[in-house]
Design a protein around this motif. Structure first.
Motif, short mmCIF file in Angstrom:
data_model
loop_
_atom_site.label_atom_id
_atom_site.label_comp_id
_atom_site.label_asym_id
_atom_site.label_seq_id
_atom_site.Cartn_x
_atom_site.Cartn_y
_atom_site.Cartn_z
N GLN A 73 61.49 134.86 14.99
CA GLN A 73 62.77 134.72 15.69
C GLN A 73 63.92 134.70 14.69
O GLN A 73 64.95 135.37 14.88
N HIS A 130 68.23 134.96 19.26
CA HIS A 130 67.03 134.69 18.46
C HIS A 130 67.24 133.59 17.43
O HIS A 130 66.31 132.83 17.14
N VAL A 136 57.87 138.87 18.35
CA VAL A 136 58.40 137.84 19.26
C VAL A 136 57.90 138.07 20.68
O VAL A 136 57.65 137.11 21.43
#
Length: 417
Positions: free
Chosen positions: A309, A370, A299
């Motif tokens: 994510q 996330h 990420v």
């Protein structure tokens, strides 16, 4: 398919039929020469075979047999008989050279000419097969495969012949025979990267489409073996590396995959896909700390990497669930043993609960960061969105964000397509 220049073929074909002169003491040899000049090939072959029965190590007879078979070849239409004659011809010439090495260059020229002829016929037949429908297509592909096999019989050190033979079997739908051709190429010392690539892909296809599903694990393991061997010859080949990592997953060999990822990590730490795959494998193996580490790096390289994510959010949730289990264990201890616990020990356990609660809350918050990012990136994918909503519902509930949990509840419960 690659084709050799026809001009070279015809230039070398002219070298055929030049047999070494002998003393002429064997009437069968002299008779075979006369028969060959008269183009009575079968009679010539019978006579030279009689000479060889009497004297198997007669180089003149061996070279003459090779010449007879060479001139017979264009008139032999049966592919099986043609292949047998190729084998006999090669043996005769090769044995003759063993006995009289002075003819090595001449024999190699003759065999080279024959190799090119067989190879180019194979190319022509293969191209014809590609234009045909149905069963006839498969039959012609098999005919092409036989010509390439003949070529490899003449020169086993020709990787192109094995590759094309395998491709022809593949075109005919005979995957196991294609595998045999690739494996034979490897067994005689060929290490071309394409052999490993196509052999591995054929094993994968056989595993996926084979009739006997019980053989699937065996085919995947053969795929792994092929790629591991290929990596030894081509250690820097990225395609082989990527295929091997997938093969470990297909073959359900997570320990081998993790060892390979660990080995490759120093040189791949800037490769977001590698980091994603490594982290996802760790996630599946319940190594949540490792998964968080690798997926965070992925990420960090690309914040728009939606799958990374999402899996990073999942790793944080799983890690938080583990912390929650420890929290509940301490809570149970306090509840069941509170009356008998020393004051200091009780205080220590209460402090531990507060620490675990804070860690759990932090992990769920990180998961939310996330998962929300993944939700924005995947908003058009209904299936993925549902999975994200379910994970977010858990994380919101665990962090006392009731309104947000209610907002994703319908999405999380959606059982539509």
């Amino acid at each position: 398919m690659r084709r050799w220049r026809p001009a070279l073929v015809w230039a070398l074909v002219a070298l055929l039929l030049i047999a070494p002169d002998g003393c002429g003491s064997d009437p069968n040899i002299e008779g075979a020469k006369l028969d060959l000049r008269n183009k009575d090939y079968q009679r010539a072959l019978d006579n030279v075979n009689k000479a060889l029965q009497a004297e198997p190590d007669n180089p003149e007879a061996l070279f003459l047999k090779g010449d007879i078979l060479s001139e017979m070849m264009p008139s032999v239409s049966d592919k099986d008989e043609h292949a047998v004659y190729i084998t006999e011809l090669v043996r005769a010439y090769r044995h003759g050279v063993e006995l009289d090495p002075t003819w090595d260059n001449e024999v190699n020229s003759r065999l080279h000419a024959l190799y090119l002829t067989e190879f180019n016929i194979g190319i022509d037949v293969y191209n014809q097969a590609e234009q045909l429908p149905g069963r006839r297509r498969a039959d012609v592909f098999m005919e092409a495969a036989q010509h390439f096999r003949n070529a490899s019989e003449i020169f086993p050190d020709s990787g192109d012949a094995y590759m094309n033979e395998a491709a022809a079997y593949y075109g005919a739908g005979h995957l196991t025979q294609a595998i045999d051709a690739y494996e034979t190429a490897l067994s005689v010392g060929h290490t071309h990267r394409e052999i490993y690539v196509y052999l591995a892909k054929t094993y994968e296809l056989l595993a996926e489409e084979g009739v006997d599903l019980t053989e699937r694990p065996t085919h995947y393991k053969s795929m792994v073996r092929t790629l591991e061997t290929g990596m030894q010859s081509h250690p820097d080949d990225r395609e082989l590396r990527s295929m091997l990592l997938n093969a470990y997953a297909f073959a359900d060999m997570p320990e081998a995959a993790l060892a390979f990822y660990a080995q490759e990590f120093p040189s791949e730490r800037e490769n977001r896909v590698f980091l994603y795959n490594y982290g996802t494998l760790m996630l599946h193996q319940a190594d949540y700390d490792g998964a968080v580490s690798m997926l965070s790096m992925a990420v960090g390289l690309d914040s728009t990497y939606a799958n990374a994510q999402f899996n990073l959010g999942a790793a944080y949730i799983n890690k938080a669930v583990g912390v929650d289990a420890r929290y509940r264990a301490v809570d149970d201890t306090l509840y069941t043993q509170s009356a008998s616990l020393p004051v200091l020990r009780k205080s220590q356990l209460e402090s531990r609960m507060e620490e675990l609660a804070a860690t759990r809350h932090y992990l769920f918050e990180q998961a939310i960061v996330h998962l929300e990012a993944a939700s924005r990136l995947m908003e058009d994918d209904i299936g993925e969105a549902r999975d994200i909503c379910r994970a977010l519902y858990v994380a919101y509930a665990q962090t006392n964000q009731r309104s947000k949990a209610e907002a994703v509840a319908s999405c999380a419960d959606n059982t539509g397509p």
